[in-house]
Design an enzyme around this catalytic site. Structure first.
Site, PDB file in Angstrom:
ATOM      1  N   SER A  16       0.816  -1.212   0.000  1.00 29.44           N
ATOM      2  CA  SER A  16       0.000   0.000   0.000  1.00 29.44           C
ATOM      3  C   SER A  16       0.848   1.260   0.000  1.00 29.44           C
ATOM      4  O   SER A  16       1.875   1.344   0.678  1.00 29.44           O
ATOM      5  CB  SER A  16      -0.917   0.011   1.218  1.00 29.44           C
ATOM      6  OG  SER A  16      -1.589   1.254   1.313  1.00 29.44           O
ATOM      7  N   THR A  66      -9.720  -1.501   3.586  1.00 31.00           N
ATOM      8  CA  THR A  66      -9.614  -2.116   2.276  1.00 31.00           C
ATOM      9  C   THR A  66      -9.901  -3.609   2.399  1.00 31.00           C
ATOM     10  O   THR A  66     -10.309  -4.095   3.469  1.00 31.00           O
ATOM     11  CB  THR A  66      -8.216  -1.852   1.659  1.00 31.00           C
ATOM     12  OG1 THR A  66      -8.213  -2.302   0.305  1.00 31.00           O
ATOM     13  CG2 THR A  66      -7.116  -2.542   2.434  1.00 31.00           C
ATOM     14  N   LYS A  70     -14.026  -4.356   4.031  1.00 30.34           N
ATOM     15  CA  LYS A  70     -14.935  -3.268   3.667  1.00 30.34           C
ATOM     16  C   LYS A  70     -16.389  -3.541   4.031  1.00 30.34           C
ATOM     17  O   LYS A  70     -17.159  -2.616   4.278  1.00 30.34           O
ATOM     18  CB  LYS A  70     -14.824  -2.967   2.169  1.00 30.34           C
ATOM     19  CG  LYS A  70     -13.561  -2.223   1.787  1.00 30.34           C
ATOM     20  CD  LYS A  70     -13.621  -1.746   0.339  1.00 30.34           C
ATOM     21  CE  LYS A  70     -12.440  -0.871   0.001  1.00 30.34           C
ATOM     22  NZ  LYS A  70     -12.552  -0.289  -1.354  1.00 30.34           N
ATOM     23  N   ASP A 106     -14.748   6.021  -2.365  1.00 35.14           N
ATOM     24  CA  ASP A 106     -14.336   5.450  -3.650  1.00 35.14           C
ATOM     25  C   ASP A 106     -15.169   5.997  -4.807  1.00 35.14           C
ATOM     26  O   ASP A 106     -14.631   6.332  -5.861  1.00 35.14           O
ATOM     27  CB  ASP A 106     -14.440   3.926  -3.621  1.00 35.14           C
ATOM     28  CG  ASP A 106     -13.360   3.273  -2.776  1.00 35.14           C
ATOM     29  OD1 ASP A 106     -12.266   3.864  -2.659  1.00 35.14           O
ATOM     30  OD2 ASP A 106     -13.597   2.183  -2.242  1.00 35.14           O
ATOM     31  N   GLY A 131     -16.170  -6.539 -14.791  1.00 37.57           N
ATOM     32  CA  GLY A 131     -16.074  -7.028 -13.426  1.00 37.57           C
ATOM     33  C   GLY A 131     -17.311  -6.709 -12.621  1.00 37.57           C
ATOM     34  O   GLY A 131     -18.074  -5.793 -12.958  1.00 37.57           O
ATOM     35  N   GLY A 133     -17.125  -7.146  -8.870  1.00 33.92           N
ATOM     36  CA  GLY A 133     -16.715  -7.243  -7.472  1.00 33.92           C
ATOM     37  C   GLY A 133     -16.948  -5.963  -6.700  1.00 33.92           C
ATOM     38  O   GLY A 133     -17.774  -5.124  -7.074  1.00 33.92           O
ATOM     39  N   SER A 135     -15.069  -3.221  -6.248  1.00 32.10           N
ATOM     40  CA  SER A 135     -14.779  -1.968  -6.949  1.00 32.10           C
ATOM     41  C   SER A 135     -15.870  -1.635  -7.950  1.00 32.10           C
ATOM     42  O   SER A 135     -16.206  -0.463  -8.159  1.00 32.10           O
ATOM     43  CB  SER A 135     -13.427  -2.071  -7.656  1.00 32.10           C
ATOM     44  OG  SER A 135     -12.379  -2.223  -6.736  1.00 32.10           O
ATOM     45  N   TYR A 226      -3.553   0.806 -10.674  1.00 39.08           N
ATOM     46  CA  TYR A 226      -2.532   1.864 -10.674  1.00 39.08           C
ATOM     47  C   TYR A 226      -1.106   1.331 -10.562  1.00 39.08           C
ATOM     48  O   TYR A 226      -0.150   2.099 -10.622  1.00 39.08           O
ATOM     49  CB  TYR A 226      -2.792   2.890  -9.572  1.00 39.08           C
ATOM     50  CG  TYR A 226      -2.954   2.316  -8.180  1.00 39.08           C
ATOM     51  CD1 TYR A 226      -1.857   2.103  -7.361  1.00 39.08           C
ATOM     52  CD2 TYR A 226      -4.215   2.000  -7.692  1.00 39.08           C
ATOM     53  CE1 TYR A 226      -1.996   1.576  -6.097  1.00 39.08           C
ATOM     54  CE2 TYR A 226      -4.377   1.476  -6.421  1.00 39.08           C
ATOM     55  CZ  TYR A 226      -3.272   1.265  -5.620  1.00 39.08           C
ATOM     56  OH  TYR A 226      -3.419   0.737  -4.362  1.00 39.08           O
ATOM     57  N   GLY A 247      -5.648   4.246 -12.690  1.00 39.19           N
ATOM     58  CA  GLY A 247      -6.309   4.456 -11.408  1.00 39.19           C
ATOM     59  C   GLY A 247      -5.569   5.288 -10.388  1.00 39.19           C
ATOM     60  O   GLY A 247      -6.048   5.430  -9.255  1.00 39.19           O
TER      61      GLY A 247
END
Length: 285
Positions: A16, A66, A70, A106, A131, A133, A135, A226, A247
């Protein structure tokens, strides 16, 4: 002067860059404090509860959350923001009016950074999200709340259907949400958003886009990944002439929003970006 000790809950979180971002924000805002990583395994609910108790006691002024916590933190909180409730996930925890408060930055962080691509997309706001999920939940909510039509394309039809079922009781704009469970049948979108981990350095190499399917013209691509700064999907889209964005911007925007919740200060996103770039450079040496 108040001390703002902050942190990130997750597991694992060795890679991170949050500490560098928030330490830069603290320095820019002239505040004392620090930002630490707190790796809490998903099978240790007592440790998770103890971390939240530290926020209640003001030992910590706030926490980011994270994967994989979450959703797990939600039953331990007193109140959720409208956004966190709608998304069904929390990434920011603070104390408000003596209550443990869960928020989600987010979605707004994504929208704040999406403006860099907005001028390169047509007036027809139709997005194809790769996707289904966690995010994807935040991005779907963000786009629906801004009036976009959203199509979810996922390799697991059950996961895509579960996302739609969740939103059926949590968001009014459900009519603008469609599923593509047959393999990217609708390519008339003006924005493609990758929310999968495919292409991430620490996860899967390659691209989530089918090899035998050309990327559609007239679209723009936003990849939430990212690291690396340019994924295979982004490189392919660039070759196809599509505007692209990674990202990093969303990472910084959501972090700045969390920081403002905790401190009331609006940090310099430019200085946070520089802290990120410096950290990346250091890891390469």
């Amino acid at each position: 002067m108040s001390t703002f000790n902050l942190g990130l809950l997750g597991y694992p979180i060795k890679a991170s860059f949050s500490p560098q971002l928030h330490r830069a924000a603290l320095n820019d805002s002239g505040l004392q404090g620090d930002y630490q990583l707190y790796p809490i395994p998903p099978d240790d609910p007592e440790a998770l509860a103890e971390m939240l108790a530290r926020v209640r006691k003001r030992e910590l002024r706030g926490l980011n959350v994270t994967i994989p916590h979450k959703q797990a933190v939600i039953p331990l909180l007193d109140k959720l923001s409208e956004t966190a409730n709608a998304i069904g996930a929390v990434n920011t925890i603070s104390m408000k009016n003596r209550q443990l408060f869960g928020d989600n930055t987010d979605a707004q962080g994504f929208l704040n950074d999406l403006v860099h691509l907005s001028e390169k997309t047509s007036s027809v706001r139709k997005a194809l999200i790769l996707g289904a999920g966690g995010s994807a939940r935040a991005v779907t909510y963000a786009l629906l709340s801004e009036g976009w039509e959203v199509i979810i394309a996922a390799r697991r039809p059950d996961q895509a259907q579960a996302l739609k079922n969740y939103f059926s009781s949590n968001i009014e704009q459900l009519s603008a949400l469609k599923l593509d469970i047959h393999g990217l049948a609708d390519l008339s979108s003006t924005l493609i958003v990758n929310t999968t981990p495919v292409g991430m350095l620490s996860h899967l190499q390659g691209s989530p886009w089918p090899e035998d399917l050309p990327l559609p013209g007239g679209t723009a691509l936003y990849d939430l990944i990212y690291t690396p700064a340019k994924t295979q999907l982004m490189a392919d889209a660039e070759v196809a002439g599509l505007p692209i964005r990674g990202g990093i911007g969303m990472l910084i925007e959501q972090a700045a929003l969390s920081f403002r919740i905790w401190t009331g200060k609006k940090p310099s996103t430019q200085k946070m970006l520089q802290a990120y770039l410096d950290a990346i450079q250091h890891t390469r040496q």
